[in-house]
Design a protein around this motif. Structure first.
Motif, PDB file in Angstrom:
ATOM      1  N   LYS A  43       0.811  -1.218   0.000  1.00  0.00           N
ATOM      2  CA  LYS A  43       0.000   0.000   0.000  1.00  0.00           C
ATOM      3  C   LYS A  43       0.841   1.263   0.000  1.00  0.00           C
ATOM      4  N   HIS A  44       2.024   1.191   0.615  1.00  0.00           N
ATOM      5  CA  HIS A  44       2.816   2.401   0.807  1.00  0.00           C
ATOM      6  C   HIS A  44       4.266   2.201   0.400  1.00  0.00           C
ATOM      7  N   LEU A  45       4.891   3.299   0.034  1.00  0.00           N
ATOM      8  CA  LEU A  45       6.339   3.329  -0.036  1.00  0.00           C
ATOM      9  C   LEU A  45       6.868   3.227   1.395  1.00  0.00           C
ATOM     10  N   VAL A  46       7.855   2.340   1.606  1.00  0.00           N
ATOM     11  CA  VAL A  46       8.443   2.154   2.936  1.00  0.00           C
ATOM     12  C   VAL A  46       9.941   2.417   2.824  1.00  0.00           C
ATOM     13  N   VAL A  47      10.429   3.409   3.556  1.00  0.00           N
ATOM     14  CA  VAL A  47      11.840   3.784   3.487  1.00  0.00           C
ATOM     15  C   VAL A  47      12.406   3.898   4.906  1.00  0.00           C
ATOM     16  N   ARG A  48      13.742   3.963   4.956  1.00  0.00           N
ATOM     17  CA  ARG A  48      14.429   4.048   6.247  1.00  0.00           C
ATOM     18  C   ARG A  48      15.046   5.428   6.424  1.00  0.00           C
ATOM     19  N   ARG A  49      15.023   5.871   7.671  1.00  0.00           N
ATOM     20  CA  ARG A  49      15.447   7.241   7.957  1.00  0.00           C
ATOM     21  C   ARG A  49      16.943   7.432   7.705  1.00  0.00           C
ATOM     22  N   GLY A  50      17.283   8.684   7.338  1.00  0.00           N
ATOM     23  CA  GLY A  50      18.680   9.026   7.120  1.00  0.00           C
ATOM     24  C   GLY A  50      19.244   8.575   5.790  1.00  0.00           C
ATOM     25  N   LYS A  51      18.431   7.937   4.951  1.00  0.00           N
ATOM     26  CA  LYS A  51      18.903   7.448   3.656  1.00  0.00           C
ATOM     27  C   LYS A  51      18.023   8.047   2.556  1.00  0.00           C
ATOM     28  N   PRO A  52      18.603   8.605   1.499  1.00  0.00           N
ATOM     29  CA  PRO A  52      17.798   9.235   0.445  1.00  0.00           C
ATOM     30  C   PRO A  52      16.899   8.234  -0.282  1.00  0.00           C
ATOM     31  N   PHE A  53      15.730   8.712  -0.661  1.00  0.00           N
ATOM     32  CA  PHE A  53      14.855   7.964  -1.564  1.00  0.00           C
ATOM     33  C   PHE A  53      14.385   8.929  -2.641  1.00  0.00           C
ATOM     34  N   PRO A 104      21.376  17.935 -11.176  1.00  0.00           N
ATOM     35  CA  PRO A 104      21.432  18.719 -12.425  1.00  0.00           C
ATOM     36  C   PRO A 104      21.396  17.795 -13.644  1.00  0.00           C
ATOM     37  N   GLY A 105      20.554  18.137 -14.602  1.00  0.00           N
ATOM     38  CA  GLY A 105      20.438  17.321 -15.805  1.00  0.00           C
ATOM     39  C   GLY A 105      19.346  16.279 -15.746  1.00  0.00           C
ATOM     40  N   SER A 106      18.619  16.177 -14.586  1.00  0.00           N
ATOM     41  CA  SER A 106      17.564  15.163 -14.479  1.00  0.00           C
ATOM     42  C   SER A 106      16.170  15.742 -14.692  1.00  0.00           C
ATOM     43  N   VAL A 107      16.084  16.988 -15.149  1.00  0.00           N
ATOM     44  CA  VAL A 107      14.786  17.612 -15.400  1.00  0.00           C
ATOM     45  C   VAL A 107      14.399  17.378 -16.854  1.00  0.00           C
ATOM     46  N   HIS A 108      13.175  16.849 -17.052  1.00  0.00           N
ATOM     47  CA  HIS A 108      12.660  16.619 -18.401  1.00  0.00           C
ATOM     48  C   HIS A 108      11.458  17.523 -18.632  1.00  0.00           C
ATOM     49  N   SER A 109      10.930  17.498 -19.828  1.00  0.00           N
ATOM     50  CA  SER A 109       9.870  18.446 -20.177  1.00  0.00           C
ATOM     51  C   SER A 109       8.615  18.251 -19.348  1.00  0.00           C
ATOM     52  N   GLU A 110       8.294  16.990 -19.010  1.00  0.00           N
ATOM     53  CA  GLU A 110       7.050  16.751 -18.279  1.00  0.00           C
ATOM     54  C   GLU A 110       7.273  16.078 -16.928  1.00  0.00           C
ATOM     55  N   SER A 111       8.519  15.877 -16.523  1.00  0.00           N
ATOM     56  CA  SER A 111       8.754  15.197 -15.249  1.00  0.00           C
ATOM     57  C   SER A 111      10.065  15.645 -14.632  1.00  0.00           C
ATOM     58  N   VAL A 112      10.178  15.398 -13.340  1.00  0.00           N
ATOM     59  CA  VAL A 112      11.409  15.668 -12.632  1.00  0.00           C
ATOM     60  C   VAL A 112      11.539  14.648 -11.496  1.00  0.00           C
ATOM     61  N   THR A 113      12.764  14.174 -11.273  1.00  0.00           N
ATOM     62  CA  THR A 113      13.013  13.228 -10.174  1.00  0.00           C
ATOM     63  C   THR A 113      13.658  13.970  -9.008  1.00  0.00           C
ATOM     64  N   ILE A 114      13.023  13.830  -7.844  1.00  0.00           N
ATOM     65  CA  ILE A 114      13.500  14.498  -6.634  1.00  0.00           C
ATOM     66  C   ILE A 114      14.017  13.450  -5.655  1.00  0.00           C
ATOM     67  N   HIS A 115      15.165  13.706  -5.061  1.00  0.00           N
ATOM     68  CA  HIS A 115      15.731  12.840  -4.025  1.00  0.00           C
ATOM     69  C   HIS A 115      15.504  13.502  -2.665  1.00  0.00           C
ATOM     70  N   ILE A 116      14.959  12.745  -1.727  1.00  0.00           N
ATOM     71  CA  ILE A 116      14.573  13.266  -0.415  1.00  0.00           C
ATOM     72  C   ILE A 116      15.331  12.492   0.656  1.00  0.00           C
ATOM     73  N   CYS A 117      15.766  13.199   1.685  1.00  0.00           N
ATOM     74  CA  CYS A 117      16.450  12.522   2.796  1.00  0.00           C
ATOM     75  C   CYS A 117      15.924  13.063   4.117  1.00  0.00           C
ATOM     76  N   SER A 118      15.584  12.162   5.002  1.00  0.00           N
ATOM     77  CA  SER A 118      15.109  12.539   6.335  1.00  0.00           C
ATOM     78  C   SER A 118      16.281  12.596   7.300  1.00  0.00           C
ATOM     79  N   PRO A 119      16.152  13.317   8.397  1.00  0.00           N
ATOM     80  CA  PRO A 119      17.184  13.253   9.443  1.00  0.00           C
ATOM     81  C   PRO A 119      17.268  11.849  10.024  1.00  0.00           C
TER      82      PRO A 119
END
Length: 690
Positions: A43-53, A104-119
């Motif tokens: 049902k959900h994305l499951v990630v671990r803290r302190g590591k980028p997703f 840089p360089g990962s932006v496309h005309s209709e999409s963009v990928t973002i990397h997120i990191c929690s403390p």
């Protein structure tokens, strides 16, 4: 499910002519592999803290313009939120805050990928995520969906960091374990399916946090404190039992189990957790120590805290904080129910791995967390986390509940012989409690001995058969020894060694008494006893042999029950009395469980299981029932019945099993006759993807 996508919802009104968020791709397959969370949730994305997703945002309308439109993520936990400006960068800032970046360089005309990191010290919870597209003129906001954040034992800065991959595989990712039971002379093992990859289990574990008293009374405070594994372990420990809250399990140790499930019939955590959620958080009936501990181990592994189930053989339950366990016997060797203290043949708790910043560095590592409701800790029924090192070093003031745990593994047992309410003999045994402490070995179904981690060797302050100071003693000693490992259908052999250390001959009375008992309670009435006069010469050591025929116990002893045998030797002239006792389990006859094609089966494919029991008793058994069950493999119980099962005859039960989810599951077979269970066997089944 390899892909979880969330349609974005505009929550800021009209956005005609502007760049709009259409879809959020949570990149589940790649994130779950990277974060070691495969299979935990569909049902959900499951990630671990302190590591980028990473997330991929897909737009509609016109393209996103990175020069004029800023992206700001906002992460929500209850009423708490934090804004995360999205930066163009290849590096992560060293900060205690959430961060997000676009390569840089990962932006496309209709999409963009973002990397997120929690403390690394983020709270364990289900978070909601929003996106704000900001210009000088306006802000357009979109609800992106939710994700689960767990502890990260793979990350060095996380308080639950565990350095070795084999440990992480065993204590976090493995959904299979063993519970050791019986006695340290005759250890039995039963497999347990922790079930963290079964549908609904992770959601149940997160729900447990949401309905805890701490969360219900102060949501924001609880959400903040959930970053701390010490706090988490106390909350979860209290919630596994139902004594103070909407907890999972109702404990029951005496009487019948009508209206619920006999604790011995559970073989996995998933069924228990799903029943609890389905009943709107009514407690599941019934649990005992190994059930409480195994469910706690499941929840902690789901939350990302390395955990293992540990058995203490001869565990003391010290009710008055004296660090001694008192037992009372009659002058003829019958154990009496006169003490509030008790000595359990085995007790099962959990060790969780974490740093203890609230204590000195020497107390990091394994911590005892015991969810079985015995005594209150700070007003609630939980116990721990107590550093194992504090128990070994006898730092009894270390939080939490170290003195109680110490007594569980290292208390002295004081045995009193009483006659008409008066103590006429007293023995001290400083070696019995915590004789063996063990857990499942990494990558193996054999026990690992943990006793040295809990206990230093100590000088013997007394022994079975020693008389107490103040009572007349002329050097009389007794020791009782049970021969071998008794099995159902065999006679119980024992030897009693009596030593006369005085220069006088003696006339003695020997009393031997046998009682049935459960692992955690006082014995029932005697089922066998003998009284005998013994003559012994000066400085002589006599060995007396006794045998209890199988016919004496077969009709009164059930599976999972124990035998207490005690001997009292009395000097007829001086009235001096000495005592020794032994408690042991009798091995049950085996039930054969064979799976067609082997013990690894393919998901969603039917397999045949042949279950059989051969009557090796010395008599015909009436009302024989052979039952097979297995959570995630079979629906309900499958029974075969025979009016009579003659000696040497075999009865069989053939069933078809099929699993709908991967992982490790457990088949359980039970044989009973005359409404008494006399044998229970377990079989591990590995479920593999087709």
């Amino acid at each position: 499910m390899d892909c979880i996508q969330q349609t974005a919802h505009n929550i800021s009104g009209t956005d005609n002519g502007h760049c709009r968020l259409r879809l959020v791709d949570f990149e589940v397959h790649e994130n779950h592999i990277s974060h070691e969370t495969q299979g935990l949730s569909k049902k959900h994305l499951v990630v671990r803290r302190g590591k980028p997703f990473k997330l991929t945002l897909r737009f509609r309308g016109r393209s996103w313009n990175p020069h004029s439109e800023g992206l700001v993520l906002e992460v929500w936990l209850g009423s708490l939120s934090e804004r995360i400006p999205v930066q163009f960068s290849d590096k992560w800032p060293t900060t205690q805050h959430w961060s997000a970046k676009i390569h840089p360089g990962s932006v496309h005309s209709e999409s963009v990928t973002i990397h997120i990191c929690s403390p690394v010290q983020s709270s364990v919870a289900l978070y909601n995520l929003r996106l704000h597209i900001e210009t000088r003129q306006n802000i357009r906001s979109f609800a992106m969906g939710s994700f689960v954040l767990l502890c990260n034992p793979w990350l060095k800065d996380d308080p639950v960091y565990m350095p070795h991959e084999a440990q992480l595989q065993e204590y976090v990712k493995s959904d299979y374990g063993l519970v050791f039971m019986g006695t340290n002379q005759n250890v039995c093992q039963r497999p347990w399916s922790f079930g963290q990859y079964e549908p609904g289990v992770q959601e149940a574990c997160l729900t447990l946090l949401e309905v805890s008293p701490q969360h219900l009374s102060d949501e924001s405070k609880d959400n903040i404190l959930r970053a701390d594994p010490v706090y988490l372990s106390r909350v979860v420990c209290a919630m596994v039992n139902c004594n103070d809250d909407l907890g999972i399990l109702h404990g029951k140790w005496q009487g019948g189990y009508q209206g619920g499930v006999n604790p011995t019939e559970w073989s996995g955590s998933a069924d228990i957790l799903r029943r609890w959620v389905a009943s709107n958080f009514s407690p599941v009936r019934y649990g005992q120590c190994w059930v409480f501990a195994s469910v706690l181990c499941t929840v902690m592994r789901v939350l990302g805290i390395p955990s293992r189930v540990v058995t203490v053989f001869n565990a003391g339950h010290d009710t008055n904080a004296s660090r001694t366990i008192e037992e009372f016997y009659s002058t003829t060797g019958e154990k009496l129910h006169l003490s509030k203290d008790s000595l359990w043949n085995f007790h099962v708790w959990v060790e969780c791995w974490m740093r203890r910043p609230d204590l000195s560095a020497g107390f990091d590592g394994w911590q005892v967390v015991d969810p079985t409701p015995q005594e209150k800790s700070a007003g609630i029924f939980c116990c721990g986390p107590c550093p194992v090192a504090a128990v070994q070093q006898r730092c009894l003031s270390a939080p939490y509940d170290t003195s109680f745990i110490f007594a569980s593994v290292d208390a002295d047992v004081i045995r009193f012989i009483v006659r008409n309410g008066v103590v006429v003999g007293r023995m001290v045994d400083s070696e019995l409690v915590g004789q063996v402490i063990c857990t499942k070995r990494i990558g193996s179904d054999t026990p690992e001995n943990l006793t040295p981690a809990y206990k230093r060797k100590k000088s013997k302050r007394g022994s079975c058969g020693s008389s107490s100071p103040g009572l007349t003693s002329s050097g009389l000693e007794v020791s009782l020894n049970i021969k071998g490992k008794p099995s159902f259908g065999d006679s119980i052999g024992m030897s009693v060694k009596v030593t006369n250390n005085s220069s006088e001959p003696r006339i003695l009375m020997e009393h031997v008494d046998a009682q049935i008992k459960e692992y955690n309670s006082s014995p029932q009435g005697s089922f066998w006893k003998i009284h005998k006069e013994v003559h012994i010469f000066p400085y002589e050591a006599l060995t007396l042999q006794h045998t209890i025929p199988a016919s004496e116990y077969e009709s009164v002893l059930a599976a999972d029950e124990f035998v207490n045998i005690a001997v009292v030797i009395k000097d007829v002239r001086t009235k001096e009395r000495v005592l020794d006792s032994q408690e042991f389990n009798i091995s049950s006859p085996q039930i054969s469980i064979e799976i067609e094609g082997g013990d690894s089966i393919q998901i969603n494919k039917e397999h045949t299981v042949q279950v059989s029991f051969t009557n090796e008793f010395t008599k015909t058994l009436t009302g024989a029932v052979l039952t097979v069950e297995g959570s995630g493999l079979l629906k309900g119980k499958h029974e075969t019945r025979l009016a009579q099962l003659k000696q040497g005859e075999k009865m069989e039960n053939t069933v078809s099993i099929m699993a709908s989810s991967p992982g490790t599951k457990v088949l359980m077979a039970t044989f009973s006759h005359s409404n008494r269970v006399v044998s229970r066997s377990f079989h591990k089944v590995s479920i593999i993807e087709a």
